[in-house]
Design a protein around this motif. Structure first.
Motif, PDB file in Angstrom:
ATOM      1  N   THR A 174      10.478  -5.596 -22.619  1.00 22.65           N
ATOM      2  CA  THR A 174       9.766  -4.538 -23.336  1.00 22.65           C
ATOM      3  C   THR A 174       9.677  -4.810 -24.838  1.00 22.65           C
ATOM      4  OG1 THR A 174      11.837  -3.281 -23.414  1.00 22.65           O
ATOM      5  CG2 THR A 174      10.272  -2.709 -21.690  1.00 22.65           C
ATOM      6  N   VAL A 193       6.859   2.131 -13.030  1.00 24.82           N
ATOM      7  CA  VAL A 193       7.390   3.300 -13.733  1.00 24.82           C
ATOM      8  C   VAL A 193       6.732   3.440 -15.111  1.00 24.82           C
ATOM      9  CG1 VAL A 193       9.461   4.268 -14.818  1.00 24.82           C
ATOM     10  CG2 VAL A 193       9.582   3.322 -12.508  1.00 24.82           C
ATOM     11  N   ARG A 194       6.578   2.323 -15.792  1.00 23.77           N
ATOM     12  CA  ARG A 194       5.942   2.361 -17.121  1.00 23.77           C
ATOM     13  C   ARG A 194       4.494   2.837 -17.019  1.00 23.77           C
ATOM     14  NH1 ARG A 194       6.538  -3.245 -20.062  1.00 23.77           N
ATOM     15  NH2 ARG A 194       6.174  -2.014 -21.937  1.00 23.77           N
ATOM     16  N   GLU A 212       3.141   4.691 -14.648  1.00 22.58           N
ATOM     17  CA  GLU A 212       3.107   6.109 -14.281  1.00 22.58           C
ATOM     18  C   GLU A 212       3.408   6.989 -15.483  1.00 22.58           C
ATOM     19  OE1 GLU A 212       5.874   6.310 -11.088  1.00 22.58           O
ATOM     20  OE2 GLU A 212       4.460   5.527  -9.587  1.00 22.58           O
ATOM     21  N   ALA A 213       4.343   6.542 -16.315  1.00 17.62           N
ATOM     22  CA  ALA A 213       4.695   7.322 -17.509  1.00 17.62           C
ATOM     23  C   ALA A 213       3.519   7.440 -18.465  1.00 17.62           C
ATOM     24  CB  ALA A 213       5.888   6.689 -18.222  1.00 17.62           C
ATOM     25  N   GLU A 214       2.672   6.417 -18.506  1.00 16.10           N
ATOM     26  CA  GLU A 214       1.508   6.433 -19.396  1.00 16.10           C
ATOM     27  C   GLU A 214       0.268   7.013 -18.732  1.00 16.10           C
ATOM     28  OE1 GLU A 214       0.488   2.926 -21.499  1.00 16.10           O
ATOM     29  OE2 GLU A 214       2.539   2.477 -22.113  1.00 16.10           O
ATOM     30  N   GLY A 215       0.335   7.182 -17.413  1.00 14.84           N
ATOM     31  CA  GLY A 215      -0.842   7.666 -16.705  1.00 14.84           C
ATOM     32  C   GLY A 215      -1.919   6.609 -16.550  1.00 14.84           C
TER      33      GLY A 215
END
Length: 275
Positions: A33, A90-91, A93-96
Motif C-alpha cells: 500500500t 476489500v480496498r 469495496e471500501a472505495e466503491g
C-alpha cells in the motif's frame, strides 16, 4: 579431457512453488500500500481512457488495479496468491470501485488473445521464474496497438541492491535469471522487441519513508515475504550478519539527515506499444 562446465538447469516449477509460498507469507499489503503512487503515475504515463479494458498481472493487493478503476476503466486484477486478491477486493469495496478479481498465474493467463487495451504490472511480473513465458503472455492478451505498462526495480537501485544483499546470504535458485533484469532496457528489448512497435523506459524513484532504518527492517522482516523467508532460513548468527548488511545498505542510500529513513529506490517506468 572435456572441461566444459554445465550450465545449471532451473526447475522452474519448483521455484514458482517456493516463490508462491514466500509471497503468501507475512502480509505484503503492509508494504504494497505504501507504493500506491507508482500505480497512479503508471496509469497517467499510459494515458488510460475511461472504458478501456485493463489487466493487472501479479497485482498483489491491487495498486494499479485501483488506479485504473479510479479512471473508470474496466479492470481485471490477477495474482496467484489468493490472500492478496482478498486484500485488493476489500480496498475496492471500501472505495466503491468495480474490479474483477481472479486468481491467475502470470505465466499462463486464462484470457483470450488480444483481450485487453492495456496490460499492467508494478513490481509483480518481474518476479516470475520464466521471464520469457511471462512476457509472451502479457503480449498475447494485449490488443494490437494497445499498451503494456510496468514498473520494475532496477539492479542498481535500493531494492535491486537489497535482493543482491539477500543473495549474498542465501544463494538464489540455480539457473534462474535475476528479477532485476526486468529493470534494464536491454532485457526488455530481448523480451518484447518482436511484439512491440515501441519500447519506452523512464527512470524514476520511489522514496521509502520509514521512522528509522530499524523500523524498515522490522516491517520487511515481518511482512515482506522474500525478506521474511531469508531470515527464517538462516541461523541466528547469520541472521545478525544479514541484518547488519541491510542496515549498512540503508545507510548508503538514506538521505533523510534526521534519524528517519528516506531512501530513494530507482525503478523503470515502462510503456510498450503492442505490434
Amino acid at each position: 579431457m572435456d572441461t566444459t562446465v554445465a550450465t545449471p538447469v532451473a526447475d522452474l516449477a519448483a521455484v514458482k512453488t517456493r516463490q508462491q509460498d514466500a509471497w503468501s507469507s507475512g502480509d505484503y499489503a503492509v508494504v504494497g500500500t505504501t507504493l500506491q503512487i507508482v500505480g497512479e503515475q503508471l496509469c497517467e504515463a499510459l494515458d488510460v481512457r475511461s472504458g478501456q479494458k485493463v489487466l493487472d498481472v501479479a497485482a498483489g493487493n491491487g495498486n494499479v488495479s485501483l488506479a485504473a478503476a479510479r479512471r473508470w476503466c474496466e479492470v481485471t486484477s490477477t495474482d496467484y496468491v489468493p490472500a492478496l486478491l482478498d486484500g485488493g477486493r476489500v480496498r475496492a469495496e471500501a472505495e466503491g470501485t468495480k474490479i474483477a478479481f481472479q486468481q491467475a498465474d502470470a505465466e499462463a493467463l486464462p484470457f483470450d488473445d488480444k483481450s485487453f487495451d492495456a496490460v499492467v504490472s508494478t513490481f509483480g511480473v518481474m518476479f516470475t521464474p520464466n521471464q520469457e513465458r511471462a512476457a509472451a503472455e502479457m503480449a498475447r492478451v494485449c490488443k494490437s496497438g494497445g499498451k503494456i505498462g510496468m514498473a520494475n526495480w532496477t539492479p542498481d537501485g535500493f531494492i535491486g541492491q537489497l535482493f543482491k544483499t539477500l543473495g549474498k546470504h542465501l544463494a538464489p535458485p540455480a539457473g534462474v535469471k535475476s528479477p532485476a533484469l526486468w529493470g534494464t532496457r536491454a532485457r526488455l528489448e530481448e523480451l518484447f522487441k518482436g511484439q512491440a512497435t515501441a519500447i519506452g523506459v523512464e527512470p524514476r524513484n520511489f522514496a521509502f519513508r520509514y521512522r528509522s532504518a530499524q523500523h524498515f527492517l522490522a516491517v520487511f522482516r515481518t511482512y515482506y515475504g522474500p525478506v521474511l523467508k531469508a531470515f527464517s532460513a538462516l541461523e541466528p548468527r547469520a541472521q545478525g550478519a544479514l541484518e547488519s548488511d541491510i542496515l549498512a545498505l540503508i545507510g548508503r542510500f538514506n538521505r533523510s539527515g534526521d534519524g528517519t529513513m528516506v531512501v530513494p529506490s530507482e525503478y523503470l517506468e515502462i510503456i510498450i506499444v503492442r505490434r
